[in-house]
Design an enzyme around this catalytic site. Structure first.
Site, short mmCIF file in Angstrom:
data_model
loop_
_atom_site.label_atom_id
_atom_site.label_comp_id
_atom_site.label_asym_id
_atom_site.label_seq_id
_atom_site.Cartn_x
_atom_site.Cartn_y
_atom_site.Cartn_z
N SER B 15 -32.58 60.18 -4.72
CA SER B 15 -32.89 61.11 -5.81
C SER B 15 -31.87 62.25 -5.86
O SER B 15 -31.30 62.55 -6.91
CB SER B 15 -34.28 61.73 -5.62
N ARG B 38 -33.59 71.24 -6.95
CA ARG B 38 -35.05 71.03 -6.82
C ARG B 38 -35.75 71.04 -8.17
O ARG B 38 -36.69 70.28 -8.39
CB ARG B 38 -35.67 72.12 -5.93
N HIS B 41 -35.07 67.72 -9.80
CA HIS B 41 -35.83 66.70 -9.10
C HIS B 41 -37.30 66.72 -9.55
O HIS B 41 -37.94 65.67 -9.68
CB HIS B 41 -35.73 66.96 -7.59
#
Lengths: 214, 214
Positions: B15, B38, B41
């Site tokens: 990822s 983040r 994601h």
């Protein structure tokens, strides 16, 4: 600072009017239109309407399941937190098994993620349930594996795992072969717990303009 | 069904590698790069990197505030549910006042939404706090009004309200005049609780590849 809208009813009305003006909604049957509008409202992106896959009876099945008292099975705490409890028609149980103490050991045992292991603990609740997956592709993949192995069928699978590994693939698998369940899924990488919760809230209460919310 | 990745470490690694490959990250200082990764994601959209507004020291300020034990003030339960407690460096309090029984009456009194009224109850915790707004534009607008009226300053404002009425405007106001606070905001309509929680998790723990997560 410039003035801003402070009246919740006006905010809702303007929000939903914007969604209706901008989104392509004509391909949806009436219930699914409601659900699509709520999803768009939750994420601020009208174009997700174009990427929704669904079975013809998904809305009706989900609504009927909730009315009949079906539990709601969520893959993570955030999905559970986003479900507006007072709109649930039968004080339906909202079940999240991810933090069950048995899960880490089970994940080891089955050689899969904790999210997938948590789905094993849904077994006794699956029959006729509303499943809302807003985080983990492996939860959706593993649910499909359990259905292939003969697990009881949920009434509807709301498939909104998000991200770069397996999200698009797990939702494509669901849409290609929903294993006899009704389903709604957002194709591609996008998804998330707010969208999954919004789908449940739409099944529970329709739209605010219909008088059930607010 | 085709095989899928079941190893959580491999999923994380793939990822984050995808995010690094696809997103435009070169404009970020190191801490902000972590935070941006983040956020991406959490929502599955690499292009949000291009719409992030932030103050130069936002990451450092937020990280230092958490390390010093600052509380985290959230505008809704979902944001609180998405904060990974075990990554918080000082067992920081996660405070959500939206469902405080005083809120509906206060909303009436101030002529604003419940989300805005809930911000009034942050007063005693605001000084040096980490604020995470993932739902209501009126919460962010009202926070800025309180700061204009002399309220204590949070260390960092994570501004991710979502939607069609006020979300873009409230975040533009924050970016144009952060009232002496550090801030991160996603311009436009997009945002949401998963993104707001991810921002807090990034301040608390960086990235999994740095060994703090997993």
């Amino acid at each position: 600072m410039r003035p801003y809208e402070k009246d919740p009813k006006a905010i809702y009305a303007e929000s939903f009017a914007t969604v209706r003006r901008e989104a392509r909604l004509d391909r949806f049957p009436p219930g699914m239109e409601r659900l699509a509008i709520r999803l768009i409202h939750a994420c601020g992106m009208v174009e997700v309407a174009d990427r929704l896959a669904f079975s013809e009876n998904a809305y009706r099945s989900g609504q009927a399941a909730l009315a009949a008292g079906a539990p709601i099975l969520c893959d993570c705490e955030m999905v559970g937190a986003g479900i507006i409890r007072r709109y649930l028609p039968a004080e339906n149980d909202v079940i999240v098994t991810l933090n069950d103490p048995r899960v880490p050991g089970m994940a080891q045992e089955i050689g899969n993620t904790r999210s997938a292991a948590a789905v094993e603990l849904w077994a006794e609740h699956l029959e006729g349930a509303v499943v809302a997956i807003g985080n983990a592709p492996t939860a959706l993949f593993h649910l499909l594996e359990l259905l292939d192995a003969g697990a009881p069928k949920p009434a509807v699978i709301l498939g909104f795992p998000v991200g770069f590994v397996g999200a698009a693939e797990s939702k494509a698998e669901l849409a290609a072969n929903p294993r006899g369940c009704d389903f709604v899924a957002l194709r591609g990488r996008r998804g998330g717990s707010a969208i999954a919760s919004a789908a449940v809230n739409a099944l529970a209460a329709g739209l605010p303009e219909e008088g059930k919310l607010q």
